[in-house]
Design an enzyme around this catalytic site. Sequence first.
Site, short mmCIF file in Angstrom:
data_model
loop_
_atom_site.label_atom_id
_atom_site.label_comp_id
_atom_site.label_asym_id
_atom_site.label_seq_id
_atom_site.Cartn_x
_atom_site.Cartn_y
_atom_site.Cartn_z
N ASP A 136 0.88 -1.13 -0.07
CA ASP A 136 0.06 0.06 -0.10
C ASP A 136 0.84 1.17 -0.08
O ASP A 136 1.60 1.64 1.00
CB ASP A 136 -0.89 -0.11 1.55
CG ASP A 136 -1.84 1.14 1.38
OD1 ASP A 136 -1.61 2.00 0.69
OD2 ASP A 136 -2.98 0.84 1.94
N HIS A 137 0.92 2.04 -1.13
CA HIS A 137 1.71 3.12 -1.24
C HIS A 137 1.40 4.18 -0.27
O HIS A 137 2.23 5.20 -0.30
CB HIS A 137 1.91 3.46 -2.72
CG HIS A 137 3.28 4.24 -3.20
ND1 HIS A 137 4.21 4.41 -2.36
CD2 HIS A 137 3.50 4.48 -4.37
CE1 HIS A 137 5.34 4.79 -3.01
NE2 HIS A 137 4.95 5.10 -4.22
N ARG A 138 0.28 4.34 0.23
CA ARG A 138 -0.19 5.64 1.10
C ARG A 138 0.78 5.24 2.56
O ARG A 138 1.22 6.08 3.08
CB ARG A 138 -1.47 5.23 1.76
CG ARG A 138 -2.39 5.61 0.49
CD ARG A 138 -3.93 5.19 0.77
NE ARG A 138 -4.02 3.98 1.18
CZ ARG A 138 -5.23 3.45 1.75
NH1 ARG A 138 -6.36 4.32 1.87
NH2 ARG A 138 -5.43 2.06 2.02
#
Length: 431
Positions: free
Chosen positions: A403-405
Amino acid sequence: MSKEIVVPDIGDFTDVEVVEVLVSAGDTIVAEQSLISLESDKAVMEIPAPEDGIVKEIKVKVGDRVSAGSLILLLEPSGKAAASAEPAKKETTQTKPAPAKAPAAKPASVPEAQQRPAPAARMDEASFAKISFSGAYASPALRKFARELGVDLRQVQGSGRKGRIVKEDVQSFVKRALAQGAGMGGLAVAPMPAIDFSQWGEIVSKPLTKINKLTGQFLHRNWVSVPHVTQFDEADITDLEDFRKSMLEEHKDKGVKITLLAFLMKAVVSGLKEFPRFNTSLDAGGENLIFKKYFNVGVAVDTADGLVVPVVREVDCKSLVDIAAELGEISQKARDKKLKPADMQGGCVTISSLGGIGGTKFTPIVNSPEVVILGVSRAKMQPVWNGKEFTPRLILPLSLSYDHRVIDGADGARFTTFLSSVLADARRMLL
Ligand code: CAO
């Protein structure tokens, strides 16, 4: 016999727009239940039913303009109302038969007067704005506010007295919806057209399993709500495989198959310890990162009915042999459809291994609210340059989606590099 239900006295307002029709023909309604909502420039009000009954016909639609006396609907009074009218009718019949039929011949005259709420005082604009009726779960002003924001009040939990919805409830609902990505008009997807595939040849239609449907919903949600990045890497597992084979030999009489997956689970947990940000979840509001101090690993298992992900708990506290034994048990349980919901909850990270089947790489979908998933493909013997010569080494392809967040690209690459080094030298798992 139907009664005409009309708009009661609404003060100085005329030609007020109908913004909601809250009942339909055939509905059984009770006195005070809201029938329609009207909206003026300054306020919204709901017109309540004067009595119980069944709606026979609706006479207004959204967009119509109405004033006091405008016809809303035709109502067939309920048994209760009819029953209370009955004795009077009988009494009349006994004493004076002929007039007893008169009300039936002119149904509109007397009942229409009865069904209007008591005229009482005419409402001024201020009381119109404040008006609310018993049984309503939100004030007219709140309904107007919700309508402006496009909020469906049926989905909002009321925190006011007796569950009444207050302004803060609507505001929190909107914040949550925005955090979850709902209501992002730009992501609205056009519906799939209904296509008759038989026009091009023979077809068979089979229903999806319950697991297929549930998995589909989760995967779709995660695919659209999590910004995914997949980091590919390779691990030299030549020595690990030799060690695994020697362990296989040692444990073959004990009925436990020591699989590569058991080593991968241990290696991933080493990674979570080294990089704690990979063992986290975003909270529902998306404002806090929850760091987990436990190490539970989910394993994707392919069953005849679809994909399930049972979780092995406290992998850090268990031996390789125990993990291998538990893996054997849960994958069998999954295939026998004996997993309980609790067996599939509480995971920190998921491993999806397609190594027993084939393929070189793939992009697994993060099993949200986890932030990382490790995909494993089939290991192959490959010539590897050791500085002097090519040597045959067993190379395992890794596909890490995250999850790039929560995880930056650099950390993604650090994680797979660490994983490769641990798998290349299993002693590192002990560190
Ligand atoms: N490379 C080469 N061979 C591998 C391998 C790999 N990465 N992983 C497993 N193998 C071998 C095993 O050693 C075994 O060989 P032997 O029978 O000769 O010992 C054979 O492949 C079969 O292994 P397996 O798949 O039965 O066992 P496993 O422990 O590797 O996996 C399980 C168990 C439950 C993960 C697997 O059965 C399964 O269901 N995989 C599918 C998961 C899936 O569908 N993922 C997709 C999800 S979408 O993201």
